[in-house]
Design an enzyme around this catalytic site. Structure first.
Site, PDB file in Angstrom:
ATOM      1  N   ASP A  31     -45.500 -41.241 -68.184  1.00  0.00           N
ATOM      2  CA  ASP A  31     -44.114 -40.840 -68.406  1.00  0.00           C
ATOM      3  C   ASP A  31     -43.187 -41.913 -67.801  1.00  0.00           C
ATOM      4  OD1 ASP A  31     -42.679 -37.738 -68.817  1.00  0.00           O
ATOM      5  OD2 ASP A  31     -41.498 -39.383 -67.963  1.00  0.00           O
ATOM      6  N   ASN A  87     -43.364 -27.822 -72.565  1.00  0.00           N
ATOM      7  CA  ASN A  87     -42.100 -27.177 -72.892  1.00  0.00           C
ATOM      8  C   ASN A  87     -41.920 -27.038 -74.404  1.00  0.00           C
ATOM      9  OD1 ASN A  87     -41.430 -27.235 -70.122  1.00  0.00           O
ATOM     10  ND2 ASN A  87     -40.629 -29.316 -70.308  1.00  0.00           N
ATOM     11  N   GLN A  94     -37.367 -28.512 -73.321  1.00  0.00           N
ATOM     12  CA  GLN A  94     -37.915 -29.581 -74.162  1.00  0.00           C
ATOM     13  C   GLN A  94     -36.786 -30.526 -74.566  1.00  0.00           C
ATOM     14  OE1 GLN A  94     -39.857 -28.276 -77.811  1.00  0.00           O
ATOM     15  NE2 GLN A  94     -40.859 -30.270 -78.092  1.00  0.00           N
ATOM     16  N   HIS A 100     -45.922 -32.340 -76.611  1.00  0.00           N
ATOM     17  CA  HIS A 100     -46.566 -33.134 -75.551  1.00  0.00           C
ATOM     18  C   HIS A 100     -46.903 -32.222 -74.382  1.00  0.00           C
ATOM     19  CE1 HIS A 100     -42.199 -33.299 -75.087  1.00  0.00           C
ATOM     20  NE2 HIS A 100     -42.403 -33.286 -73.773  1.00  0.00           N
ATOM     21  N   HIS A 102     -47.453 -32.293 -70.323  1.00  0.00           N
ATOM     22  CA  HIS A 102     -47.259 -33.071 -69.086  1.00  0.00           C
ATOM     23  C   HIS A 102     -48.434 -32.817 -68.147  1.00  0.00           C
ATOM     24  CE1 HIS A 102     -42.787 -33.747 -69.505  1.00  0.00           C
ATOM     25  NE2 HIS A 102     -42.894 -32.678 -70.271  1.00  0.00           N
TER      26      HIS A 102
END
Ligand code: AMP
Ligand code: ZN
Length: 133
Positions: A31, A87, A94, A100, A102
């Site tokens: 990230d 999310n 989101q 995606h 995390h």
């Protein structure tokens, strides 16, 4: 691929990323705005905006992959724990509308916040929600 979806471009290698893992269906990247050291994102290569659009086969594989990457992060970085966060929808936080997951390594005493204030499960809510299933 959806045009102008940044995670489609990253997942499919059109935009370079710090890639930890790649196979035919997924890319795992670091990230760019990490919550902690080693914060990574699992991106499916095929676009799905969120969990609700994700094919079941992909959803199954995501958790297996998360387990594998989480183990590597934990061991390699000496993390004390890992949060999996995923999310769906603006209301849920989101900001990039390509599914995606995390992986957020946690370290004893860190100040990362993945938290909420516990409420109370009322009898009325319990009854109503149980009826939905
Ligand atoms: P979410 O709020 O669940 O949609 O998370 C989006 C995440 O994507 C955030 O943690 C961002 O820091 C991260 N992010 C956004 N753009 C990029 C990018 N180009 N490369 C890597 N991470 C990104
Ligand atoms: Zn996409």
């Amino acid at each position: 691929m959806e045009c102008n979806c940044i995670f489609c471009k990253i997942a499919n290698g059109e935009i370079p990323s710090a890639t930890l893992y790649e196979d035919e269906e997924f890319r795992v990247i670091l990230d760019l705005g990490p919550a902690s050291r080693g914060h990574a994102l699992i991106l499916p290569k095929k676009h799905a905006a969120n969990l609700f659009e994700l094919p079941d086969e992909t959803a199954e594989k995501v958790m297996v992959l998360a387990k594998k990457i989480a183990g590597r992060l934990k061991e390699g970085l000496g993390a004390d724990g890992i949060n999996l966060v995923q999310n769906n929808g603006e209301a849920a936080g989101q900001t990039v509308f390509h599914f995606h997951m995390h992986l957020i390594p946690r370290y004893d005493g860190d100040t990362v916040q993945v938290t909420w204030t516990p409420g109370t499960l009322t009898d009325a809510d319990k009854e109503e929600i149980l009826k939905l299933f």
